[in-house]
Scaffold this motif. Structure first.
Motif, PDB file in Angstrom:
ATOM      1  N   HIS A   1      -3.470   0.182   5.225  1.00 52.76           N
ATOM      2  CA  HIS A   1      -2.996   1.271   5.544  1.00 52.76           C
ATOM      3  C   HIS A   1      -1.303   1.036   6.237  1.00 52.76           C
TER       4      HIS A   1
ATOM      5  N   SER B   1       1.268   3.733   1.829  1.00 54.54           N
ATOM      6  CA  SER B   1       1.497   4.496   3.020  1.00 54.54           C
ATOM      7  C   SER B   1       2.490   3.351   3.776  1.00 54.54           C
TER       8      SER B   1
ATOM      9  N   ASN C   1       0.671  -1.208  -0.037  1.00 54.27           N
ATOM     10  CA  ASN C   1      -0.053  -0.087   0.055  1.00 54.27           C
ATOM     11  C   ASN C   1       0.881   1.374  -0.105  1.00 54.27           C
TER      12      ASN C   1
END
Length: 393
Positions: free
Chosen positions: A369, A333, A331
């Motif tokens: 996340h 992040s 992802n």
């Protein structure tokens, strides 16, 4: 062209050093806990049964299983009482016997730490450390927790089982990355960054997914609804790096961990009865451990990496072709994407498993996340993990 590739590799190594330096390059190096469990010398010299006991350092898990199969339950239990730290960590020993042995070992270590906490000869910081350890052992003894392994040496190691490991049709093993030890393997902060949090999430998701699947397979509803499919092991069974120091950039701790992981998988293969060997989920630095372990089809049904800095290999072709490899999409992040994928001068862990040319099967990460969010409920990654673990992928 070759000179250009060398310059590029050197530049990547410099960048890796810079990234790790920002996160604590000067962190102290950790010494891996290796070898047989505590108490092994007393175990091997025990002649109370009138026969030699298997040497924890040299006996294979298959031979350990055969040894215990030849003992009555009373004799097995007598060994667990006399040598709890050995029996509790002896891969190949009966699962239920290991749970009992580790409960005895935890109780004994808690008593010892409480005595240290009250010892006037020790300084206050040792009293505090002893109280912390004693409380940790108390929590592991609470609520009938299934502790598959427990080693108090160093920062401590532990493995906990979610589900019925002896009866499950499928088994999953969570291999964590940095900053995991006896005190942190189930911390409540950042839960999905711990092996216990990942295991709990996978176990809950797998049960939910199994019920949905059972609903779709009408002829098989009753069987699947009453048969708990997957047991999950949260395995904090090796010495992990602390922070982003030199240990995290090199493979020394991973090599030691790979040896321990291999023995765990061999033990599961002979002491449980799943439809297939375990599926191994490898987070962050744990993916280096899994890559160096190179599980065989007899040891693993598949390997899943997530948040990986590399696996210590150049491509999936360097691993056993009989064990499917899945790589979770990173992802946006996840800070691990800032770590260069290089192996040079003993630094770095090699190619990116999520790269198309690596050869791993892709898994989605939608909804996740950060570096530790891949097992969070509601993510596409967790749904995919449950399917892989249950053999539905």
């Amino acid at each position: 062209m070759r000179r250009f590739r060398v310059r590029r590799a050197v530049a990547a190594a410099v960048a890796l050093a810079a990234v790790l330096g920002a996160g604590g390059w000067a962190a102290d190096s950790r010494t891996a806990v290796t070898g047989p469990p505590p108490g092994s010398a007393a175990w091997t010299s025990d002649t109370s049964l009138g026969l030699p006991l298997p040497d924890p350092a040299t006996t294979t898990p298959a031979d350990v299983a055969a040894f215990f199969a030849g003992l009555s339950p009373d004799r097995q239990d007598a060994l667990a009482v006399r040598h709890p730290l050995v029996v509790g960590n002896l891969d190949g020993a009966p699962i239920g016997l290991r749970y009992r042995a580790n409960a005895l070992a935890l109780a004994a270590e808690r008593t010892r730490e409480l005595a240290r906490a009250a010892d006037p000869a020790l300084p206050p910081q040792d009293h505090e450390a002893a109280r912390t350890r004693a409380e940790r052992y108390r929590t592991l003894l609470d609520g009938g927790r299934r502790i598959l392994a427990f080693d108090p040496r160093g920062r401590g190691q532990v493995a906990e089982v979610y589900g019925d490991l002896a009866a499950a049709r499928h088994t999953a093993v969570i291999v964590p990355g940095s900053d995991i030890d006896l005190l942190d393997f189930d911390r409540t902060t950042d839960p999905y960054g711990t092996p216990a949090g990942m295991a709990r999430a996978l176990y809950a998701e797998e049960q939910h997914g199994d019920e949905q699947h059972a609903g779709e397979q009408h002829a098989d509803v009753q069987h699947r609804a009453t048969d708990r499919q997957t047991a999950v092991i949260a395995w904090a069974g090796y010495t992990t790096p602390v922070g982003l120091g030199l240990d995290a950039a090199t493979e020394d701790l991973a090599r030691a961990g790979a040896t321990r992981l291999t023995r765990l998988l061999d033990g599961l293969a002979v002491s449980t009865h799943p439809q297939a060997p375990a599926t191994v989920f490898c987070h962050s630095y744990g993916s280096v451990v899994c890559g160096l372990a190179r599980p065989t089809p007899a040891q693993a049904s598949g390997v899943v990496v997530l948040g990986s800095p590399g696996m210590g290999v150049d491509s999936a072709a360097d691993l056993d072709p009989g064990v499917p490899l899945w790589a979770t999409a990173r992802n946006g992040s996840d800070w691990i994407g800032d770590v260069p994928n290089v192996r040079l001068l003993g630094l770095g862990h090699g190619a990116d498993p999520t790269a198309p040319g690596f050869g791993a099967r892709p898994l989605p990460a939608t909804g996740s996340h950060g570096h530790t969010g891949y097992f969070a409920p509601g993510t596409a990654s967790l749904t995919a993990y449950a399917a892989v673990a249950a053999g539905r992928a």
